[in-house]
Scaffold this active site. Structure first.
Site, PDB file in Angstrom:
ATOM      1  N   GLY A  48      16.952  44.982 -15.692  1.00 47.20           N
ATOM      2  CA  GLY A  48      17.637  45.294 -16.827  1.00 47.20           C
ATOM      3  C   GLY A  48      19.227  45.100 -16.924  1.00 47.20           C
ATOM      4  O   GLY A  48      19.846  45.111 -17.908  1.00 47.20           O
ATOM      5  N   GLU A 102      24.119  47.552 -11.679  1.00 48.82           N
ATOM      6  CA  GLU A 102      22.988  48.348 -12.340  1.00 48.82           C
ATOM      7  C   GLU A 102      22.985  48.646 -13.765  1.00 48.82           C
ATOM      8  O   GLU A 102      24.038  49.170 -14.254  1.00 48.82           O
ATOM      9  CB  GLU A 102      22.722  49.575 -11.488  1.00 48.82           C
ATOM     10  CG  GLU A 102      21.448  50.454 -11.838  1.00 48.82           C
ATOM     11  CD  GLU A 102      19.895  49.477 -11.556  1.00 48.82           C
ATOM     12  OE1 GLU A 102      19.814  48.770 -12.416  1.00 48.82           O
ATOM     13  OE2 GLU A 102      19.237  49.986 -10.640  1.00 48.82           O
ATOM     14  N   ASP A 106      19.557  56.782 -13.481  1.00 45.25           N
ATOM     15  CA  ASP A 106      18.975  57.983 -13.885  1.00 45.25           C
ATOM     16  C   ASP A 106      18.852  59.024 -13.205  1.00 45.25           C
ATOM     17  O   ASP A 106      19.671  59.769 -12.880  1.00 45.25           O
ATOM     18  CB  ASP A 106      17.341  57.574 -14.751  1.00 45.25           C
ATOM     19  CG  ASP A 106      16.896  58.639 -15.746  1.00 45.25           C
ATOM     20  OD1 ASP A 106      17.631  59.572 -16.084  1.00 45.25           O
ATOM     21  OD2 ASP A 106      15.822  58.406 -15.800  1.00 45.25           O
ATOM     22  N   LYS A 134      23.055  58.905 -16.495  1.00 42.77           N
ATOM     23  CA  LYS A 134      22.591  60.424 -17.080  1.00 42.77           C
ATOM     24  C   LYS A 134      22.914  61.136 -16.079  1.00 42.77           C
ATOM     25  O   LYS A 134      22.087  61.509 -15.234  1.00 42.77           O
ATOM     26  CB  LYS A 134      21.030  59.837 -17.614  1.00 42.77           C
ATOM     27  CG  LYS A 134      20.774  59.080 -18.417  1.00 42.77           C
ATOM     28  CD  LYS A 134      19.396  59.078 -18.648  1.00 42.77           C
ATOM     29  CE  LYS A 134      18.810  58.020 -19.942  1.00 42.77           C
ATOM     30  NZ  LYS A 134      17.379  58.065 -19.900  1.00 42.77           N
TER      31      LYS A 134
HETATM   32  P1  IMP Z   1      16.246  55.929 -11.423  1.00 42.64           P
HETATM   33  O1  IMP Z   1      15.701  55.602 -10.130  1.00 42.64           O
HETATM   34  O2  IMP Z   1      15.427  57.146 -12.038  1.00 42.64           O
HETATM   35  O3  IMP Z   1      17.822  55.892 -11.270  1.00 42.64           O
HETATM   36  O4  IMP Z   1      15.722  54.905 -12.312  1.00 42.64           O
HETATM   37  C1  IMP Z   1      16.632  54.019 -13.085  1.00 42.64           C
HETATM   38  C2  IMP Z   1      15.786  52.857 -13.592  1.00 42.64           C
HETATM   39  O5  IMP Z   1      15.089  53.453 -14.454  1.00 42.64           O
HETATM   40  C3  IMP Z   1      16.535  52.060 -14.323  1.00 42.64           C
HETATM   41  O6  IMP Z   1      16.850  50.754 -13.466  1.00 42.64           O
HETATM   42  C4  IMP Z   1      15.867  51.729 -15.743  1.00 42.64           C
HETATM   43  O7  IMP Z   1      14.877  50.736 -15.345  1.00 42.64           O
HETATM   44  C5  IMP Z   1      14.893  52.760 -15.793  1.00 42.64           C
HETATM   45  N1  IMP Z   1      15.606  53.899 -16.891  1.00 42.64           N
HETATM   46  C6  IMP Z   1      16.053  55.071 -16.639  1.00 42.64           C
HETATM   47  N2  IMP Z   1      16.270  55.461 -18.010  1.00 42.64           N
HETATM   48  C7  IMP Z   1      16.157  54.461 -18.879  1.00 42.64           C
HETATM   49  C8  IMP Z   1      16.300  54.564 -20.302  1.00 42.64           C
HETATM   50  O8  IMP Z   1      16.812  55.500 -21.055  1.00 42.64           O
HETATM   51  N3  IMP Z   1      15.797  53.549 -21.120  1.00 42.64           N
HETATM   52  C9  IMP Z   1      15.239  52.411 -20.283  1.00 42.64           C
HETATM   53  N4  IMP Z   1      15.264  52.436 -18.824  1.00 42.64           N
HETATM   54  C10 IMP Z   1      15.510  53.466 -18.144  1.00 42.64           C
HETATM   55 MG    MG Z   2      17.061  48.655 -13.856  1.00 47.74          MG
END
Ligand code: IMP
Ligand code: MG
Length: 178
Positions: A48, A102, A106, A134
């Protein structure tokens, strides 16, 4: 192109291209200033972050390097984030100033496990640069000195971020509307 469709979902523009560009340039000059002469090693997390990383790095005006990792994570049910695996970091980061790039933080679980794995390799300093955060979903404590935008918990695509593989090519960021 205010409204678009990616696969089966409708999206409308939430952060236009020009606004992203301006903010990424701002963060790049901040990093340049903070890490002047430290020869930072950027560590972009695939897939991403590839567009953000390319734009961010072109705004850096102090000597720097870049390398890439890919996090293998289980989707959906395993959003507990318990099982993650670091693929492909061959570089020696001992005593380096590392800046993780990154696309979006999320829950923060992916970042947390990446930080733990990197810490074992004894870098001098690790900082996080995130295009999007977020805050409403964060489940762990993270220091994010270089955050371009804080956004609500809604699903987004564009500027490198995908919906089931599609939408990464969109120059702006779009939020789901249905
Ligand atoms: P985390 O471990 O929950 O912080 O996950 C982060 C990963 O989830 C990011 O690197 C994205 O690949 C994916 N992700 C989280 N939210 C979104 C979104 O709104 N759109 C697209 N990918 C997302
Ligand atoms: Mg990602």
């Amino acid at each position: 192109m205010g409204k678009i469709k990616v696969r089966d979902r409708n999206f409308s523009v939430s952060i236009p291209e020009a606004k992203i560009k301006a903010r990424v340039a701002e963060i790049a000059s901040q990093i340049s200033k903070d890490l002047k002469d430290k020869k930072p090693l950027f560590l972009a997390v695939l897939n991403g972050s590839f567009i953000f990383a390319a734009d961010l790095m072109r705004g850096i005006d102090t000597p720097c390097e870049i390398t890439f990792v890919r996090m293998a994570s289980y989707e959906g049910t395993a959003s507990t984030g318990k099982v993650h695996q670091l693929i492909g970091l061959k570089d020696d980061i001992k005593d380096r100033t590392v800046v993780i790039i990154e696309d979006i933080i999320d829950s923060g679980l992916t970042m947390k496990s990446l930080l733990q794995m990197l810490a074992e390799k004894q870098p001098r300093d690790i900082r996080i640069a995130a295009l999007l955060v977020k805050p409403g979903n964060l489940k762990v404590d993270l220091d994010i000195p270089y955050c371009c935008f804080e956004i609500p918990n809604d699903f987004i695509v564009g500027y490198g971020l995908d919906y089931d593989g599609e939408g990464r090519n969109l120059p702006s960021i779009y939020t789901v509307t249905d």
